[in-house]
Design an enzyme around this catalytic site. Structure first.
Site, PDB file in Angstrom:
ATOM      1  N   ASP A  65     -22.839   4.801  11.772  1.00  0.00           N
ATOM      2  CA  ASP A  65     -23.424   5.348  10.439  1.00  0.00           C
ATOM      3  C   ASP A  65     -24.026   6.809  10.524  1.00  0.00           C
ATOM      4  O   ASP A  65     -24.856   7.137   9.782  1.00  0.00           O
ATOM      5  CB  ASP A  65     -24.630   4.307   9.922  1.00  0.00           C
ATOM      6  CG  ASP A  65     -24.222   3.159   9.657  1.00  0.00           C
ATOM      7  OD1 ASP A  65     -23.182   2.820   9.328  1.00  0.00           O
ATOM      8  OD2 ASP A  65     -24.816   1.967   9.946  1.00  0.00           O
ATOM      9  N   LYS A  68     -19.667   9.989   9.711  1.00  0.00           N
ATOM     10  CA  LYS A  68     -18.431  10.197  10.151  1.00  0.00           C
ATOM     11  C   LYS A  68     -17.444  10.412   9.110  1.00  0.00           C
ATOM     12  O   LYS A  68     -16.618  11.231   8.950  1.00  0.00           O
ATOM     13  CB  LYS A  68     -17.885   8.925  10.830  1.00  0.00           C
ATOM     14  CG  LYS A  68     -18.532   8.856  12.266  1.00  0.00           C
ATOM     15  CD  LYS A  68     -18.126   7.691  12.995  1.00  0.00           C
ATOM     16  CE  LYS A  68     -18.245   6.374  12.447  1.00  0.00           C
ATOM     17  NZ  LYS A  68     -19.810   5.779  12.140  1.00  0.00           N
ATOM     18  N   GLY A  92     -18.501   0.835   7.717  1.00  0.00           N
ATOM     19  CA  GLY A  92     -18.791   1.155   6.098  1.00  0.00           C
ATOM     20  C   GLY A  92     -18.994   2.679   6.078  1.00  0.00           C
ATOM     21  O   GLY A  92     -19.651   3.360   6.575  1.00  0.00           O
ATOM     22  N   HIS A  93     -17.886   3.357   5.423  1.00  0.00           N
ATOM     23  CA  HIS A  93     -17.542   4.557   5.558  1.00  0.00           C
ATOM     24  C   HIS A  93     -18.038   5.287   4.095  1.00  0.00           C
ATOM     25  O   HIS A  93     -17.171   5.038   3.310  1.00  0.00           O
ATOM     26  CB  HIS A  93     -16.285   5.174   6.309  1.00  0.00           C
ATOM     27  CG  HIS A  93     -16.250   4.577   7.606  1.00  0.00           C
ATOM     28  ND1 HIS A  93     -15.303   4.961   8.398  1.00  0.00           N
ATOM     29  CD2 HIS A  93     -17.207   4.176   8.371  1.00  0.00           C
ATOM     30  CE1 HIS A  93     -15.531   4.717   9.476  1.00  0.00           C
ATOM     31  NE2 HIS A  93     -16.684   4.147   9.864  1.00  0.00           N
ATOM     32  N   GLN A 275     -17.963   2.808  14.030  1.00  0.00           N
ATOM     33  CA  GLN A 275     -19.153   2.292  14.805  1.00  0.00           C
ATOM     34  C   GLN A 275     -19.461   3.904  15.593  1.00  0.00           C
ATOM     35  O   GLN A 275     -19.270   4.559  15.160  1.00  0.00           O
ATOM     36  CB  GLN A 275     -18.931   1.273  15.864  1.00  0.00           C
ATOM     37  CG  GLN A 275     -18.379  -0.212  15.033  1.00  0.00           C
ATOM     38  CD  GLN A 275     -17.287  -0.197  14.419  1.00  0.00           C
ATOM     39  OE1 GLN A 275     -16.171  -0.083  15.000  1.00  0.00           O
ATOM     40  NE2 GLN A 275     -17.317  -0.636  12.966  1.00  0.00           N
TER      41      GLN A 275
END
Ligand code: GDP
Ligand code: IMO
Ligand code: MG
Length: 503
Positions: A65, A68, A92-93, A275
């Site tokens: 988180d 990225k 979760g991006h 990650q």
């Protein structure tokens, strides 16, 4: 961007016509061809020294988180191909562009550009319903998914994998990992145990798929029943595979072939990590980790591109630290400052909505990330979240709680990490908003002082500074795609990196 292959292509018809001319005035044709070869060779030498074609890996350099997706989206403008290499829908991006927020779990964060090839690579694990839902959402928002490709080597998360993940967590009682519950570990366990179903199996002869499904079911039965999870029948699994095979078909291919065709065309590749380094199954705070290699090596194994092709590795780090899930976290804050970072930084998991644990920047951890990823530069994000703080602390070493021994290297075992306390240097806060600043020189002196020390201790130069979630809320000190091959060669021959781009 000039491509060497285009120069060769342009020369081809000239070369053919010269070959045809050979018997007319043969001497002239021979000389002309020689001149053409010398010219092409000269161009090649010039091109290889000044190549703008760069392959850049983006990795999370903390506990995930880090931002990225924002950095990937921003850099994707200069790339031709964007590749997700590992992990699954545990990621979760978030990309924020002109006020529109996109949350990707499996789709690469280059998808907002119409002309980029976006690849979900061989090292990923795929929950087909999540992927199909993401595709539908993008299409409903007016974005084409025609350039999306899914590797036939990627592994399939079957419905029982997610159930197993949750049941295993429940059974751990007080020793939970705090997984996302998305079936990531069970899918990778089946992959490594050679019990997995690959995307390509969906299109293999019926007998092959039936045999593989029977095998995976047999191998998982004991665990499913021990954890009181409903055991699916073979026909349940067959129906599931049939349903998704049709829907995924337009996207599935051998992405290794695709990536290597792009390399041959001198196209730039951007590898999007998921990650973070401290969640890597080998280099993270084991067992409080995910089940894939989130470090830079995972970009190679997860895409089918060799390490010699990688030019730069950018480590994304927040200007502070967060972690979601269980496990040791030396600089974690349980006070009002931790709460401030949580609230101002909106530190809630993109996938699970869980509040993230917050703490000061840890340079021992950051330096370790530089080591295990071979970071060539840093992208520091969310510095604006610290705008209102009176003072800012930076962890410069660890100290053993009893022996008072100092540690400058991140320990390999979590029991050691748990015995260490952070040693801090304190910096004055800048107490002004940074979100509208676009040039490094315009940053307050206090911000620059903090970043200079952070970069020195992390042993990598800051190349990108993010001052807000939007694509343009970014200060670029050195564009990774414009760092030339010759500059890279120079750095290598001098051994050490420049200590910092920041003054
Ligand atoms: P990822 O998993 O590494 O892609 O990061 P996430 O998307 O899970 O979380 C990062 C969050 O921070 C997202 O909500 C981003 O929109 C947001 N973000 C990224 N960069 C910045 C920044 O520089 N400032 C602020 N305030 N938010 C940012
Ligand atoms: P992105 O790509 C933050 C964490 C989980 C848990 C551990 C294992 O958005 O940075 P898993 O479901 O993978 O078996 O959970 O890893 N985790 C993440 N934390 N960001 C992520 O992804 C994460 N993906 C997994 O919280 O601690
Ligand atoms: Mg995330």
């Amino acid at each position: 961007m000039i491509r060497f292959s285009s120069i060769v292509r342009l020369n081809q018809p000239v070369r053919v016509s010269l070959q045809k001319m050979r018997c007319e005035p043969p001497l002239f044709a021979a000389w002309a061809e020689l001149a053409l070869y010398s010219y092409t060779f000269g161009l090649r030498v010039w091109y290889e020294g000044n190549s703008l074609v760069t392959h850049v890996v983006i990795v999370g350099a903390q506990w995930g988180d880090e931002g990225k997706a924002k950095i990937t989206d921003m850099l994707a403008e200069s790339a031709d191909v964007v590749i997700r290499c590992q992990g699954g829908c545990n990621a979760g991006h978030t990309v924020s562009h002109q006020g529109n927020v996109f949350k990707f779990h499996l789709i690469p964060s280059g998808m907002l550009y119409p002309n980029k090839l976006c690849i979900i690579g061989p090292g990923t694990v795929i929950n087909p319903h999540v992927l199909l839902q993401e595709i539908d959402t993008m299409q409903a928002r007016g974005y084409s998914t025609a350039n999306l490709r899914l590797s036939d080597r990627a592994h399939l998360t079957l419905p029982f994998h997610a159930l197993l993940d949750k049941a295993r967590e429940n059974a751990l009682a007080g020793k939970k990992i705090g997984t996302t519950g998305r079936g990531i570990a069970p899918t990778y366990m089946d992959k490594v145990g050679r019990n997995g179903i690959r995307i390509g199996d969906l299109y293999a002869p019926q007998s092959f798929l039936t045999e593989r499904l029977t095998h995976t079911l047999e191998q998982n039965k004991a665990q499913l029943s021990a954890l009181a999870v409903d055991i699916p029948t073979l026909s349940d699994l067959q129906a599931f595979c049939k349903e998704i095979a049709e829907q995924l078909k337009p996207y599935v291919c051998d992405t290794v072939a695709l990536v290597h065709q792009a390399i041959k065309r001198d196209e730039s590749l951007l590898f999007e990590g998921a990650q973070g380094t401290l969640l890597d199954v080998d280099y993270g705070t084991y067992p409080f980790v995910t089940s894939s290699n989130a470090t830079a090596g995972g970009a190679c194994t997860g895409s089918g591109v060799g390490p010699s092709q990688i030019d730069q590795v950018i480590g994304v780090m927040k200007a502070y630290t967060t972690r979601v899930g269980e496990g040791p976290f030396p600089t974690e804050l349980h006070d009002h400052i931790g709460k401030h970072l949580l609230e101002v930084g909106q530190e809630f998991g993109t996938t699970t909505g869980r509040p993230r644990r917050c703490g000061w920047f840890d340079s021992v951890l950051a330096r370790y990330s530089t080591q295990v990823n071979g970071l060539t530069g840093l992208a520091i994000t969310k510095i604006d979240v610290m705008d209102d703080l009176d003072e800012i602390k930076l962890c410069v070493a660890y100290e053993h709680r009893e022996t008072k021994e100092r540690f400058h290297q991140f320990p390999s075992h979590i029991t050691t990490l748990a015995e260490l306390d952070p040693v801090y240097e304190t910096f004055p806060g800048w107490k002004q908003p940074l979100q509208n600043i676009r040039r490094y020189e315009d940053l307050p002196t206090e911000t620059r002082q903090y970043l200079k020390r952070l970069s020195e201790l992390s042993e990598a130069p800051v190349q990108i500074l993010s001052v807000g979630p939007e694509r343009d809320q970014t200060i670029i000190l050195e564009e990774p795609f414009q760092k030339t091959a010759s500059l890279k060669k120079k750095e290598h021959s001098h051994g050490a990196q420049e200590p910092s781009l920041i003054s």
